[in-house]
Design a protein around this motif. Structure first.
Motif, PDB file in Angstrom:
ATOM      1  N   TYR A  38       9.159   0.452   2.492  1.00 45.29           N
ATOM      2  CA  TYR A  38       8.658   0.461   3.558  1.00 45.29           C
ATOM      3  C   TYR A  38       7.634  -0.713   3.588  1.00 45.29           C
ATOM      4  CZ  TYR A  38      10.448   5.031   3.954  1.00 45.29           C
ATOM      5  OH  TYR A  38      11.113   6.401   4.197  1.00 45.29           O
ATOM      6  N   LYS A  46       2.564   7.387   3.552  1.00 42.19           N
ATOM      7  CA  LYS A  46       2.894   7.873   2.283  1.00 42.19           C
ATOM      8  C   LYS A  46       2.567   9.474   2.344  1.00 42.19           C
ATOM      9  CE  LYS A  46       1.398   7.732  -2.714  1.00 42.19           C
ATOM     10  NZ  LYS A  46       0.886   9.306  -2.657  1.00 42.19           N
ATOM     11  N   CYS A  67       1.102  -4.724   3.055  1.00 45.46           N
ATOM     12  CA  CYS A  67       1.140  -3.576   2.237  1.00 45.46           C
ATOM     13  C   CYS A  67       2.704  -2.889   2.178  1.00 45.46           C
ATOM     14  CB  CYS A  67       0.071  -2.487   2.395  1.00 45.46           C
ATOM     15  SG  CYS A  67      -0.241  -1.426   1.155  1.00 45.46           S
ATOM     16  N   LEU A 124       1.716   2.499  -3.458  1.00 44.16           N
ATOM     17  CA  LEU A 124       1.451   1.586  -2.694  1.00 44.16           C
ATOM     18  C   LEU A 124       1.230   0.252  -3.407  1.00 44.16           C
ATOM     19  CD1 LEU A 124      -1.174   3.074  -0.164  1.00 44.16           C
ATOM     20  CD2 LEU A 124       1.357   3.153  -0.066  1.00 44.16           C
ATOM     21  N   ARG A 125       1.547  -0.715  -2.932  1.00 44.80           N
ATOM     22  CA  ARG A 125       1.317  -2.301  -3.405  1.00 44.80           C
ATOM     23  C   ARG A 125       0.993  -3.164  -2.264  1.00 44.80           C
ATOM     24  NH1 ARG A 125      -0.815  -3.621  -6.853  1.00 44.80           N
ATOM     25  NH2 ARG A 125       0.267  -2.617  -8.522  1.00 44.80           N
ATOM     26  N   PRO A 126      -0.447  -3.610  -2.312  1.00 44.61           N
ATOM     27  CA  PRO A 126      -0.831  -4.635  -1.477  1.00 44.61           C
ATOM     28  C   PRO A 126      -0.362  -5.851  -1.885  1.00 44.61           C
ATOM     29  CG  PRO A 126      -2.542  -2.888  -1.886  1.00 44.61           C
ATOM     30  CD  PRO A 126      -1.567  -2.682  -2.830  1.00 44.61           C
ATOM     31  N   GLN A 169       9.146   4.376  -2.421  1.00 47.12           N
ATOM     32  CA  GLN A 169       9.408   5.843  -2.628  1.00 47.12           C
ATOM     33  C   GLN A 169      10.677   5.871  -3.400  1.00 47.12           C
ATOM     34  OE1 GLN A 169      10.809   8.002   0.615  1.00 47.12           O
ATOM     35  NE2 GLN A 169       9.746   9.974  -0.008  1.00 47.12           N
ATOM     36  N   ILE A 172      -3.129  -1.540   4.634  1.00 47.88           N
ATOM     37  CA  ILE A 172      -3.411  -0.466   3.504  1.00 47.88           C
ATOM     38  C   ILE A 172      -3.435   0.937   4.042  1.00 47.88           C
ATOM     39  CG2 ILE A 172      -4.808   0.438   1.503  1.00 47.88           C
ATOM     40  CD1 ILE A 172      -5.634  -2.540   0.811  1.00 47.88           C
ATOM     41  N   ALA A 195      -0.190   2.289   5.511  1.00 48.71           N
ATOM     42  CA  ALA A 195       0.739   2.577   4.341  1.00 48.71           C
ATOM     43  C   ALA A 195       0.317   3.768   3.679  1.00 48.71           C
ATOM     44  CB  ALA A 195       0.671   1.464   3.327  1.00 48.71           C
ATOM     45  N   GLN A 196      -0.657   4.154   3.746  1.00 47.74           N
ATOM     46  CA  GLN A 196      -1.284   5.351   3.197  1.00 47.74           C
ATOM     47  C   GLN A 196      -0.797   6.381   4.101  1.00 47.74           C
ATOM     48  OE1 GLN A 196      -2.664   6.155  -0.152  1.00 47.74           O
ATOM     49  NE2 GLN A 196      -2.263   8.057   0.632  1.00 47.74           N
ATOM     50  N   LEU A 243       5.089   0.141   0.807  1.00 43.80           N
ATOM     51  CA  LEU A 243       5.125   1.540   0.258  1.00 43.80           C
ATOM     52  C   LEU A 243       6.616   1.784  -0.590  1.00 43.80           C
ATOM     53  CD1 LEU A 243       4.445   4.590  -0.244  1.00 43.80           C
ATOM     54  CD2 LEU A 243       5.186   4.838   2.250  1.00 43.80           C
TER      55      LEU A 243
END
Length: 217
Positions: free
Chosen positions: A205, A109, A191, A120-122, A195, A102, A105-106, A193
């Motif tokens: 991603y 982003k 996780c 985001l999607r865990p 866009q 996570i 991924a952040q 990502l």
């Protein structure tokens, strides 16, 4: 003493005769019944044991069942149980692996062009298996279609996947999402990502939870 009435005397004699005849008749029938009973053999009585059951080879079957073809035997054998036991157990990510994916991924982003909305999607185990994938409700209400529609997912290699978006549940259905998850071998704790580069097109991603072990902590 008054002399007896001839009529009464005759009636009395008649009654006596009738009684005598009746007694003789009863005795005759009784003796006849005794003679018959003495000659007639007693019937044999067969005593069956309680809970009597026929031997296994002569068990009766109903005519309807007997006409049916012999059915296969579905008893689960030890081999079947062993084969079932050999199925791999689900693998769950640790808390450290989830947090790492996570966080990475952040970071990604924050580096992307902010003009394109992203989320985001865990992944849980069911998401990774490809059964479905929920989308944050606030994001779907603001950026996604109001009715069901096919959207395009593009991975980092440029491969494209058509996925059905379910507007009423704000989710990607297994139609299209399962092939995507299978192609990228998604796992619990990863996780993603997303866009949104066009109205119904997303760049995706993937940050894997297993990459936690490839870095220094």
């Amino acid at each position: 003493m008054a002399e007896a009435n001839p009529y009464e005397e005759q009636r009395r004699r008649q009654v006596e005769e009738n009684k005598s005849k009746l007694e003789e008749l009863r005795l005759h029938r009784l003796s006849a019944a005794v003679r018959v009973a003495a000659v007639k053999p007693m019937p044999k009585v067969t005593i069956r044991p309680r809970n009597h059951r026929p031997p296994p080879d002569v068990i009766r079957r109903s005519a309807r069942i007997a006409r049916l073809d012999k059915q296969p035997y579905f008893r689960i054998t030890k081999a079947h149980r062993d084969k079932k036991a050999e199925l791999p157990r689900p693998v769950y990510a640790t808390n450290e692996e989830r947090a790492y994916a996570i966080a990475k991924a952040q970071e990604l982003k924050d580096q992307l062009d902010s003009h394109y909305p992203a989320f985001l999607r865990p992944l849980s185990l069911s998401y990774a298996a490809g059964s479905w994938l929920s989308i944050p409700l606030q994001f779907s209400k603001r950026y996604l279609p109001r009715c069901d529609e096919m959207i395009l997912l593009v991975d980092e290699e440029g491969a494209e996947f058509q996925v059905l978006y379910r507007a009423h549940s704000s989710a990607l259905s297994a139609t299209g999402w399962k092939p995507f998850a299978s192609a990228h071998k998604l796992a619990d704790g990863d996780c993603l990502l997303f866009q949104q580069v066009e109205r119904i097109k997303f760049k995706v991603y993937i940050i894997t939870a297993s990459s936690y072990h490839e870095t220094d902590h």
